[in-house]
Design an enzyme around this catalytic site. Sequence first.
Site, PDB file in Angstrom:
ATOM      1  N   ASP B   7       0.780  -1.282  -0.250  1.00 41.87           N
ATOM      2  CA  ASP B   7      -0.275   0.292   0.108  1.00 41.87           C
ATOM      3  C   ASP B   7       0.644   1.505  -0.196  1.00 41.87           C
ATOM      4  O   ASP B   7       2.010   1.475   0.561  1.00 41.87           O
ATOM      5  CB  ASP B   7      -0.540   0.493   0.893  1.00 41.87           C
ATOM      6  N   TYR B   9      -0.454   5.358   0.372  1.00 42.06           N
ATOM      7  CA  TYR B   9       0.081   5.917   1.563  1.00 42.06           C
ATOM      8  C   TYR B   9      -0.666   5.335   3.006  1.00 42.06           C
ATOM      9  O   TYR B   9      -1.493   5.316   3.342  1.00 42.06           O
ATOM     10  CB  TYR B   9      -1.809   7.214   0.909  1.00 42.06           C
ATOM     11  N   SER B 115      -2.518   0.926  -5.130  1.00 46.53           N
ATOM     12  CA  SER B 115      -2.691   2.084  -4.211  1.00 46.53           C
ATOM     13  C   SER B 115      -4.267   2.765  -4.594  1.00 46.53           C
ATOM     14  O   SER B 115      -4.494   2.136  -5.857  1.00 46.53           O
ATOM     15  CB  SER B 115      -1.455   3.094  -3.979  1.00 46.53           C
ATOM     16  N   ASN B 116      -4.880   3.791  -3.876  1.00 44.40           N
ATOM     17  CA  ASN B 116      -6.108   4.449  -3.918  1.00 44.40           C
ATOM     18  C   ASN B 116      -5.728   5.687  -4.675  1.00 44.40           C
ATOM     19  O   ASN B 116      -6.347   6.066  -5.824  1.00 44.40           O
ATOM     20  CB  ASN B 116      -6.393   4.791  -2.863  1.00 44.40           C
TER      21      ASN B 116
END
Lengths: 223, 223
Positions: B7, B9, B115-116
């Site tokens: 991931d 953030y 990641s988003n």
Amino acid sequence: MKAFVFDAYGTLFDVFSVTSLCEDLFPGYGKQLSNLWRKKQLEYSWLRSLMSRYRDFWGVTEDALVYSAKSLNLDITASERAQLMDSYLHLATFPDVKPGLEELKKIGMRLAILSNGEPEMLRAATESADLTNFIDAIFSVDSVKEFKPSPRVYDQLPSGLKINKQEIGFVSANNWDVSGASSAGFATFWIQRSGFETPEELGHPPTHCVNAITDLCRFISPE
Amino acid sequence: MKAFVFDAYGTLFDVFSVTSLCEDLFPGYGKQLSNLWRKKQLEYSWLRSLMSRYRDFWGVTEDALVYSAKSLNLDITASERAQLMDSYLHLATFPDVKPGLEELKKIGMRLAILSNGEPEMLRAATESADLTNFIDAIFSVDSVKEFKPSPRVYDQLPSGLKINKQEIGFVSANNWDVSGASSAGFATFWIQRSGFETPEELGHPPTHCVNAITDLCRFISPE
């Protein structure tokens, strides 16, 4: 407009009426516990929906309580947990709820609930608050196994009420819930009881903003 | 295990490295603003996914900033907004990130990001933090237009990396993200840098808990 459909928790029922029991059981932590409990309850409903791992709202509410107590280092017994969960079946209503529903009922509106709650907890809370006579139908996310603001939740209303989407007004004090219903194509009413609240930046704003349920009848033209 | 997927953030990049700029721009509000900004950023990613109203993470991050500033009654100019958004392209990494990635790279592991973030902001942050040499591939939710923890986000990894699901370890400091990957069937590593954190009550717990990225290499048996 032929029917108003109300969100339950936070709109009809005051979820923070559990705060005093929280405070009784954990002096000094009542507010913190009830705030965190509510925050995690919503988070878990969103996360479980996204994970495609639905668990009903009773379960999610209990999970949120367990997390919140642990996170605040509060040792919660099985009996305290049961007591706090039970309080969800006997929530207080906001002062404008009964007078508002009564007015709408008098002018012939159909009134319903659409809630994250599972059917049994909704029935219990509605009975306990003495709202049964006002509410014609109770709809729950449990029939679609996905929580608000999924469009599938709101989309069950027209067939459930057997009226057109255009004849339904959805009412909630939760702005994100209003955005969900607006995004699904319903006319929406955002209740801002505390006066000014910052609107969410989610697009799909409310059709109307009101301060109380007693303000809704002025949107109905006399026949 | 042939690959670790991280991931971004909160796991590689410290999202709270924006706090000092928040404090410079709004003295006395730095911590409150950065906390609320992060909270709403995640909320909006979940709510928009559930509403089927995807907007990329740059947009969601900006929406969250606008809401947070309004909610705290901070008057934010266009230039301050741009400055704060720009800080998301130059986030600091946690101290264990570079040494940890270096060790894993040395023993032949493939390393990736999932990641988003939208691809451009991920590329910028990775370059700015000088991680480009360690990272073999960057995967974004943007390819499936749904945010974490949707299983569709994690499911792109095996085909993307051209290896079996069983050979991939997913690493995140966000416990809910770990639950999402576990629920999607991946081996997961939860990084608890601050020592003890309360685990989420979402089911699907992490396969392993570690304190830092530098702890990961001990899970790889020497060939």
